[in-house]
Design an enzyme around this catalytic site. Structure first.
Site, PDB file in Angstrom:
ATOM      1  N   CYS A 141       4.215   0.200   5.708  1.00  0.00           N
ATOM      2  CA  CYS A 141       5.323   0.105   4.756  1.00  0.00           C
ATOM      3  C   CYS A 141       4.972  -0.775   3.563  1.00  0.00           C
ATOM      4  O   CYS A 141       5.424  -0.508   2.441  1.00  0.00           O
ATOM      5  CB  CYS A 141       6.565  -0.433   5.461  1.00  0.00           C
ATOM      6  SG  CYS A 141       7.177   0.651   6.771  1.00  0.00           S
ATOM      7  N   ASP A 142       4.195  -1.823   3.768  1.00  0.00           N
ATOM      8  CA  ASP A 142       3.839  -2.730   2.686  1.00  0.00           C
ATOM      9  C   ASP A 142       3.019  -2.006   1.623  1.00  0.00           C
ATOM     10  O   ASP A 142       3.316  -2.066   0.427  1.00  0.00           O
ATOM     11  CB  ASP A 142       3.055  -3.916   3.246  1.00  0.00           C
ATOM     12  CG  ASP A 142       3.531  -5.251   2.677  1.00  0.00           C
ATOM     13  OD1 ASP A 142       4.529  -5.269   1.943  1.00  0.00           O
ATOM     14  OD2 ASP A 142       2.901  -6.279   2.981  1.00  0.00           O
TER      15      ASP A 142
END
Length: 662
Positions: A386-387
């Protein structure tokens, strides 16, 4: 650089003469553009501690390559990183770590360092003072067991039968964090086969009667810890008493399929050092010859982590091209670099080529099945995160593609946005690799002492995700954004800060959280709630309070273990930049005259700090590490952090000072 006996030396480049702000920014832009790879992407070194070199040496010994010249070069690195007190640590300025130190000592003993020599005697004293062999973590004890230096029955059980447990069962491998899963599945194969590579040395001199000093845990924690310990003992007893049950063969066969599928779907298993080392040993246990393509593929990928310098070889834990490229692109855009020019167009095309188009482990918990994310490394199909996806979406939303790239950009943006929304946790936040990976009871499993068994929501990733959703066009009033904002507000500490999981620590978490909440409080978002205003004010006040006298910010990695170190430490360029970005966002969103005046003065001092410490080539250098792998266990120095984050911070400061908006 870190010289002999662990003494830290500043690099030889001198500080640049005084420049005005625009000149500082232009020099930083030139520095970043000059470091671009030929195909348009960026990748900086990712530095870890000496456990990487030690495990590489041990792997070569396991493979029967005791005469490999890389062993000598790695051991030179081990000697140069030894602390003056004799041990080795997880990061510069840290305390002696028994696991890191035992592996380094073992390697030096293997290559013939005289145990009576001063550096080896000092190492023994430091290791015994830190608890000796019994104080090592589970992974270290399992490695020692392979070489006959620790009894298998004293190592925690890692039963391969875990892989047979169904998804609906209370505990299964997909309840572990992705990085733990990638390390534990091959480790379970190793534990089942118990390979033996006897050495002609012992480590008896490091054994002690170590009893860790611990506070009495809550009853529920004590219950689960004792339950898992008893289960581990029961599994070992069953194996000792009778023949291996039939389901062991089934479990090993499934583990083998799991490994081969993921090895073939990336640049090595999980594209991370520890998982790949375990995979090589596990494949050998399963009967794969060293010449087998799967084994050779892992060894080639490990070789890509090698960096040779001044006769030493050091290893990177993984490669960070997507992360470095997205952050660099966004910093260049902040600085006003034209998105239609070749550098950013080539970077856009490179990022589009690396969008993941297959379903990976994340699918087990996601709200949707279609792929669309980005990973950290060059290729790691099963593990987008997700980052990186959020930062890639920020870049894609801001760089309009020329000609055919524009259609690809819009399609990738839509897929990435949908993928990220599907990974939002029930609490409103985002984790790194998985959704719903937050069963804290699993942290009491005996082999979970690497402090990264689960992957819960974190303020830093949630903040980056909020900004990505907003920049990609999601309405701030929509449910995903409102739920994420609620999560951030709940995570704020009493002192006004937020913790950081992937960067050190509260400065990282607070800087990112203020940026996200500042976007929500902007005139375009129209969120003027009292709760949001109060959170911004408290976070801003905390950053001002912990600013160092030199104008910078710094927070020691000790803050993960010692709360009194929160927001305290030597100033670094990257942490100063994180604080500046957060403060700038808070001031822009809530420009109350008196309080914003204090914050603006803090920003002035911070900008001066960065300008004074910029080097002649436009770069900065962080002496202290600011990256995090496993809190308390494994830390990192991202060499790119001191390049693109200060540029982004100074560019934002220039906009704030001029009164312009992005």
């Amino acid at each position: 650089m870190i010289g002999p006996a662990g003494v830290i030396r500043e690099r030889s480049k001198t500080t640049a003469p005084a420049r005005n702000l625009s000149q500082t920014i232009e020099a930083a832009v030139r520095n970043l553009l000059s470091s671009r790879k030929k195909d348009g992407h960026w990748r900086f070194e990712l530095e870890g501690d000496t456990i990487l070199e030690s495990e590489y040496v041990l792997l070569l010994y396991f493979l029967g390559r005791a005469d490999d010249p890389r062993i000598t070069a790695c051991c030179r690195r081990l000697r140069s990183q030894q602390m003056p007190t004799g041990g080795w640590t997880t990061h510069p300025g840290g305390r002696v770590d028994p696991s890191v130190s035992v592996k380094a000592y073992l390697c030096l003993k293997l290559v013939g360092d005289d145990p009576r020599s001063p550096h080896m005697a000092a190492a023994r004293r430091a290791i015994r003072g830190a608890g000796g062999l019994p104080a090592c973590n589970s992974y270290t004890k399992l490695y020692l067991a392979i070489f006959g230096l620790w009894r298998w029955r004293r190592a925690p059980a890692v039963p391969p039968e875990m892989i047979l447990l169904p998804r609906w069962f209370f505990f299964n491998i997909y309840d572990m964090s992705s990085w733990t899963r990638a390390m534990v599945v091959p480790l379970s194969v190793i534990w089942a086969h118990r390979p033996s590579v006897p050495l002609d040395i012992t480590l008896d001199e490091l054994d002690t009667e170590f009893i860790p000093a611990r506070a009495q845990p809550p009853l529920i924690e004590l219950f689960w810890a004792q339950t898992f310990t008893a289960l581990s003992a029961l599994i070992k007893l069953v194996e000792w008493v009778g023949p291996v049950p039939w389901w062991r063969r089934r479990a090993l066969a499934k583990a083998e399929r799991w490994l081969t599928e993921r090895i073939e779907g990336g640049d090595g298993l999980g594209a991370i050092f520890g998982a790949m080392v375990n995979a090589v040993i596990a494949l050998r246990c399963l009967g794969y010859d060293v010449s087998h393509p799967l084994v050779q593929a892992q060894l080639r990928e490990l070789e890509r982590f090698e960096i040779e310098e001044a006769g030493e070889t050091r290893l990177q834990p993984c490669l960070s091209p997507v992360w470095d490229t997205t952050l660099t692109v966004n910093a260049l855009l902040d600085a006003g670099v034209d998105d239609g020019k070749a550098p950013l167009q080539e970077a856009l095309e490179w990022l589009l080529d690396r969008e993941i188009s297959v379903a990976g482990d994340w699918r087990q918990g996601s709200l949707q099945e279609a792929p669309g994310g980005w990973c950290f490394e060059y290729r790691n199909d099963h593990y987008p995160d997700c980052d990186d996806t959020a930062e890639a979406l920020l870049a894609l939303a801001r760089v309009r593609g020329r000609f055919a790239l524009e259609a690809r950009r819009q399609e990738a943006l839509a897929r990435g946005l949908a993928w990220l929304l599907g990974m939002q946790n029930p609490d409103g936040g985002w984790a790194a690799f998985d959704r719903g990976c937050d069963k804290e009871v699993l942290t009491f499993i005996p082999f979970a002492d690497h402090n990264a068994m689960i992957d819960p929501s974190t303020p830093d990733i949630t903040s980056r995700s909020i900004r990505a959703l907003l920049v990609a066009g999601l309405d701030p009033r929509e449910a995903p954004v409102r739920r994420a904002a609620g999560y951030l507000l709940r995570q704020q500490e009493e002192d006004g800060s937020w913790p950081g999981r992937w960067g050190a620590n509260h400065i990282y978490g607070t800087g990112l959280s203020l940026r996200a909440l500042g976007e929500l409080a902007s005139p375009a978002a129209r969120d003027r709630s009292d709760a949001l205003a109060r959170a911004l004010r408290r976070g801003r006040s905390w950053l001002v309070r912990v600013q160092n006298g030199d104008g910078g910010w710094g927070e020691s990695l000790r803050s993960y273990e010692d709360p009194t170190a929160r927001g305290r430490g030597h100033s670094t360029a990257s942490q100063t930049a994180w604080a500046m970005l957060g403060l700038s966002a808070a001031v822009r969103a809530r420009p109350e005259p008196r309080e914003s005046g204090v914050a603006r003065a803090a920003l002035d001092r911070a900008a001066a700090f960065l300008q004074e410490r910029q080097r002649e080539d436009g770069s900065w250098y962080d002496r202290w590490w600011t990256g995090v792998g496993f809190p308390g266990v494994f830390y990192l120095r991202y060499h790119g952090y001191a390049q693109y984050f200060p540029l982004a911070a100074l560019a934002e400061y220039r906009r704030l000072r001029s009164g312009s908006r992005r």
